[in-house]
Structure formats: C-alpha cells, structure tokens
Design a protein around this motif. Structure first.
Motif, short mmCIF file in Angstrom:
data_model
loop_
_atom_site.label_atom_id
_atom_site.label_comp_id
_atom_site.label_asym_id
_atom_site.label_seq_id
_atom_site.Cartn_x
_atom_site.Cartn_y
_atom_site.Cartn_z
N ALA A 65 23.30 3.27 -4.45
CA ALA A 65 23.67 3.87 -3.16
C ALA A 65 22.63 3.57 -2.09
O ALA A 65 22.96 3.43 -0.90
CB ALA A 65 23.85 5.37 -3.31
N ALA A 66 21.36 3.45 -2.49
CA ALA A 66 20.30 3.17 -1.52
C ALA A 66 20.43 1.77 -0.91
O ALA A 66 19.85 1.49 0.15
CB ALA A 66 18.93 3.32 -2.17
N SER A 67 21.19 0.88 -1.58
CA SER A 67 21.37 -0.47 -1.06
C SER A 67 22.47 -0.56 -0.02
O SER A 67 22.59 -1.58 0.67
CB SER A 67 21.69 -1.43 -2.22
N PHE A 68 23.30 0.48 0.10
CA PHE A 68 24.43 0.43 1.01
C PHE A 68 24.04 0.31 2.49
O PHE A 68 24.63 -0.50 3.21
CB PHE A 68 25.32 1.65 0.81
N PRO A 69 23.07 1.11 2.98
CA PRO A 69 22.74 0.99 4.42
C PRO A 69 22.34 -0.42 4.83
O PRO A 69 22.78 -0.93 5.87
CB PRO A 69 21.59 1.98 4.59
N LYS A 70 21.51 -1.08 4.01
CA LYS A 70 21.09 -2.45 4.34
C LYS A 70 22.28 -3.41 4.29
O LYS A 70 22.39 -4.30 5.13
CB LYS A 70 20.01 -2.92 3.38
N ALA A 71 23.17 -3.22 3.30
CA ALA A 71 24.34 -4.10 3.20
C ALA A 71 25.23 -3.95 4.42
O ALA A 71 25.72 -4.94 4.98
CB ALA A 71 25.12 -3.78 1.93
N ILE A 72 25.46 -2.71 4.86
CA ILE A 72 26.28 -2.49 6.06
C ILE A 72 25.60 -3.06 7.29
O ILE A 72 26.24 -3.65 8.17
CB ILE A 72 26.56 -0.98 6.22
N SER A 73 24.27 -2.90 7.35
CA SER A 73 23.52 -3.48 8.48
C SER A 73 23.65 -5.00 8.50
O SER A 73 23.79 -5.60 9.58
CB SER A 73 22.05 -3.07 8.39
N ASP A 74 23.62 -5.63 7.32
CA ASP A 74 23.78 -7.09 7.26
C ASP A 74 25.17 -7.51 7.73
O ASP A 74 25.32 -8.54 8.40
CB ASP A 74 23.55 -7.57 5.82
N ILE A 75 26.19 -6.71 7.39
CA ILE A 75 27.55 -7.03 7.85
C ILE A 75 27.64 -6.94 9.37
O ILE A 75 28.24 -7.80 10.03
CB ILE A 75 28.56 -6.08 7.18
N ILE A 76 27.02 -5.91 9.94
CA ILE A 76 27.02 -5.76 11.40
C ILE A 76 26.29 -6.94 12.06
O ILE A 76 26.73 -7.47 13.09
CB ILE A 76 26.37 -4.42 11.80
N THR A 77 25.19 -7.36 11.45
CA THR A 77 24.44 -8.50 11.99
C THR A 77 25.29 -9.77 11.96
O THR A 77 25.31 -10.55 12.92
CB THR A 77 23.15 -8.71 11.19
N LEU A 78 25.99 -10.00 10.85
CA LEU A 78 26.86 -11.17 10.76
C LEU A 78 27.97 -11.13 11.82
O LEU A 78 28.33 -12.16 12.40
CB LEU A 78 27.49 -11.24 9.36
N TYR A 79 28.48 -9.93 12.07
CA TYR A 79 29.53 -9.81 13.10
C TYR A 79 28.96 -10.08 14.49
O TYR A 79 29.60 -10.77 15.31
CB TYR A 79 30.14 -8.41 13.04
N ASN A 80 27.78 -9.57 14.77
CA ASN A 80 27.16 -9.81 16.08
C ASN A 80 26.83 -11.28 16.29
O ASN A 80 26.86 -11.78 17.42
CB ASN A 80 25.89 -8.96 16.22
N GLU A 81 26.52 -11.97 15.20
CA GLU A 81 26.24 -13.41 15.30
C GLU A 81 27.51 -14.25 15.23
O GLU A 81 27.43 -15.47 15.20
CB GLU A 81 25.30 -13.81 14.15
N GLU A 82 28.67 -13.58 15.19
CA GLU A 82 29.99 -14.23 15.13
C GLU A 82 30.14 -15.10 13.88
O GLU A 82 30.90 -16.06 13.87
CB GLU A 82 30.24 -15.05 16.39
N ALA A 83 29.41 -14.72 12.81
CA ALA A 83 29.56 -15.45 11.54
C ALA A 83 30.81 -15.00 10.80
O ALA A 83 31.36 -15.74 9.98
CB ALA A 83 28.33 -15.24 10.67
N ILE A 84 31.26 -13.77 11.06
CA ILE A 84 32.49 -13.25 10.47
C ILE A 84 33.30 -12.57 11.57
O ILE A 84 32.76 -12.18 12.61
CB ILE A 84 32.21 -12.25 9.34
N SER A 85 34.60 -12.42 11.33
CA SER A 85 35.47 -11.81 12.31
C SER A 85 35.71 -10.34 11.97
O SER A 85 35.43 -9.89 10.85
CB SER A 85 36.81 -12.54 12.37
N LEU A 86 36.26 -9.62 12.94
CA LEU A 86 36.60 -8.22 12.71
C LEU A 86 37.68 -8.10 11.64
O LEU A 86 37.66 -7.17 10.81
CB LEU A 86 37.08 -7.58 14.01
#
Length: 440
Positions: free
Chosen positions: A192-213
C-alpha cells in the motif's frame, strides 16, 4: 460497514487494538526508510526501478523495501518461504505430523522451527544480495568508504538478520495484541505504501503526454474489474453437506445434525504466485551469473524473460502447477473421509470410506482447476494493463494481480476479525448489512 467501524472505535478495548496495530506498522514503515549501512541506496533505487531486472522483481514482491535496501529489505519473505516449506514437511515427515497433532504445544514447537528456518533462509538471502550488490558494476552500489569483501558482506547479513527478527516480532505482537494477522498486515502496508508514488508517476506521464486520459481510465477500469473478481473468488466456496447420525451421550438422545464442509475456490491464496515468482527469479539470477554477452543469457532473455510470450506462458503454467501441488498437500480427502467415519458423519448419497474420499477428491480437483485458472489470469494482469493503457515499468507491477490479491485478501481477513469482535460485543454492524459471507 462504516457504521460497524464507528461502533468498533466506541469500544475502548478495540480502540487500543487498532492504535497498537497502527503504531507497530508505523514503526515498521519508519524502519523501511533506513538504508543498510555501506549501501548507496540511490543507485539501488535506480536499479530496482528498471522494469524486468532482478532487483525490480524482488522489490515488488517485498513491498518496495529492496528499492532502498533498507534494514527491513527482506521483510517477512524468508518467514513466508519457511512457513511454506514447513507446511510441506509437516505432511511428509511423520515426526512433524505427530507434533502438529499434539495441540497447542505442538503448534508452538512448529512455529519456533519456522522462525529458525526464517532466520537461516534470511541469512542466506542476505549473503546472496551482499555478494550481488558488492560485486555488481565494480562496486558501484557501495557507499563511499566501503569496499567489497567479507566485512561488507558480514555487515549486510547481520543487519538483515536483525531486521528479519524484529519484523517477525512486530508481526507476532500485532497478531497477539492487535487486530488482524501481523505478517499479512506488514506485507499489506509495504504494498500500500507504493501506491502514492505509482499514482504520482501516472500523473507525471499524463502531464508529459506520454499517455492519454483514455489510457488512464482503461487502466483503472481493469484494476476495478480485477478487484471485484478477487473479492468474488476469495469469498466463493463449495459447501458439501455433512450429516451426523443420531447419538446417545449420557443417556440423552441427540437428533441427527446437518452441517457442511466448505472447500474454498482459491484455497491456496497467493502462495502459488510467490512460488512461481521465486522460480522466475532463479532464471534472472542465472542471467546475472552468466553475464550479458553469453549464449546462455541470450537464450534466457529470448525465451524466459517476463515480457516474452514464452516467459509469460511459463509463469502461468508454474502458477497452475503449484496451485494443484499446494492444494494436494493441504487438502487430504482420505484423512477427511476417515475423520468423518470415526465421528459418525457422512455425505448424503455417498458411501463412507473410500467412496467419500474419491468424491471429495473429485470435487477438490474441479474447484482447484478454476482457482488455478483464476491465479493464472492474475499473472497476466500487468501485461493487460500495459497493453490497454500504455503504462509500463514498475507502476504496472505495483497494481499487479499479485499485489491486489494480497491487499484484498488481507483486507477481507481483517474485516472478518473485526466482525467477530463486534459479534462478541453484540454489535450488528456487519451482521445487519454487508456481512462477509461465503458464496456458494
């Protein structure tokens, strides 16, 4: 369910249990941030973050502790391995089987042997990682002022063994004094402690337009479907009706009683997945041992890497095979049939003895097949997530089927213990609505 938790926190004894559990888990998480002396945790984190590497695989299994090579890097993994080995030995060695049947004292002795085995396995695993870290890339993972050698290895082994012993102590105190199974909650907190970083990485990928909504939405829809499937399968069980003949005890006549024998759809839990992961880890160890340029390494990478079709197929086959193996060890139809006959119980329309054993074996085999298929599907979840969303790397493995299975299973077990505590105190939070019942 929320009302039940509200009622639970109104009971002083349960309040103390919850707070004690949270305190020990907080201590464990604090220790998970303290790196092992002599190790450059920054470089270790970079190596563990590369998807498909040996450190990445083991770090995800251990809840991320290995990514910093903390003092709790191995966590409870040696204890889990020792417990599985002890369960297998108990069914195959008559002396251990006799000891298990001696009641509480026998179980305490077996638990003590399991602790000794966990310490021994932890020492061997710590020595392996000490050699791997010390020799890899000409000592690039060592902290300033440290040299590869036996002094560094001894330092790592002593630190990790002490961390394993302290982690086991935390788990046992939680089980005895707190709420839930301590070892399971420790694994739960690590994942469970790994979830915040994983979600943060997903947000970063979205901001960098590496993935779509749309990819993110598909990602979480798959996760939601997996969680629902896990809950349904973990709660599912086949109930075989059992009847007991009329008995006379102390001059009193007791009428026929009817109960049932529950056989869970996924009786093996996450253990087959852990076994399969251990075997796939051995493949990656061989890759490290032979070097990047050898023919053996190229063959292993081509056919047995986790991101290849043959590697994925091997992983699924290992999970299915270990599921049947573990269930055959844990569920003994002959012993159950003998116990039923001795206690005067029988299955309606099935003759006692050999016929009952054959019937139970047939039912168990069919149920185990569906449970094995379910676990095999969970192994494919990372690849499905990567294909549907475009998200790759360690973020996918944080939300893998193995991690979600552990999280949901531990949550359900803990909720059942809270339910039992509330039932004893005449609270009906889980009873009136949303009780955690098994499904036929």
């Amino acid at each position: 369910m929320l009302r039940a938790f509200r009622d639970a926190f109104r009971i002083p004894e349960l309040q103390r249990k919850f707070l004690f559990t949270l305190l020990l888990l907080a201590i464990y998480r604090l220790g998970s941030t303290i790196p092992t002396p002599g190790v450059d945790h920054t470089r270790i984190a970079e190596a563990a973050g590369s998807a498909g590497s040996l450190l990445s695989l083991i770090s995800n299994i251990s809840g991320g502790n290995l990514s910093q090579f903390s003092i709790f890097a191995l966590g409870v993994l040696p204890y889990i391995t020792a417990s599985i080995i002890m369960q297998i030995l108990t069914t195959s060695i008559p002396a251990l089987e006799k000891l298990q049947k001696e009641g509480e004292e026998g179980r305490k002795a077996i638990a003590q042997y399991t602790r000794y085995g966990a310490i021994a396995l932890g020492a061997m695993q710590a020595l392996f990682f000490a050699i791997l870290v010390g020799e890899a890339q000409n000592g690039a993972f060592l902290a300033s002022g440290w040299e590869p050698g036996w002094m560094f290895r001894l330092n790592v082994v002593l630190t990790q063994v002490a961390g394993i012993a302290f982690t086991l102590w935390i788990g046992e105190r939680i089980t005895e004094v707190g709420i839930g199974n301590g070892v399971s909650l420790i694994i739960f907190s690590g994942i469970a402690a790994s979830f915040p970083k994983a979600i943060s990485d997903i947000i970063t990928l979205y901001n960098e337009e590496a993935i779509s909504l749309l990819g993110i939405v598909a990602f979480f829809l798959v996760i939601l479907a997996v969680v629902i499937g896990i809950v349904l399968v973990l709660q599912a069980e086949r109930r075989i009706p059992i009847q007991y003949a009329r008995k006379e005890i102390g001059g009193k006549q007791y009428a026929k009683q009817q109960t049932y024998l529950p056989i869970k759809l996924n009786g093996a839990g996450v253990i087959p997945v852990i076994f399969a992961s251990a075997v796939m880890t051995i493949v990656q160890v061989l890759e490290q041992a032979f070097g990047q340029d050898s023919e053996v390494t190229r063959f292993l990478v081509k056919y047995f890497a986790l991101n290849t079709p043959t590697g994925i197929a091997l992983d699924v086959l290992l999970v299915v095979g270990f599921t049947f193996l573990y269930n055959s060890i844990q569920f003994d139809p002959k012993r159950i049939a003998e116990n039923l006959r001795e206690s005067g119980g029988f299955i309606p329309s099935v003759r006692p003895g050999v016929a009952t054993a054959e019937y139970l074996s047939f039912i168990s085999t069919r149920i185990t097949l569906w449970g094995a298929i379910f676990l095999g599907i969970l192994v494919l979840v990372p690849q499905v997530l990567q294909a549907t969303s475009g998200i790759s790397g360690s973020t996918v493995f944080v939300f893998s089927g193995t991690g979600l299975l552990i999280l949901v299973g531990v949550a359900l077990d803990t909720l059942k213990q809270v339910e039992a505590q509330l039932t004893l105190r005449s609270y009906d939070g889980f009873i009136s609505k949303g009780r955690l019942r098994g499904r036929l």
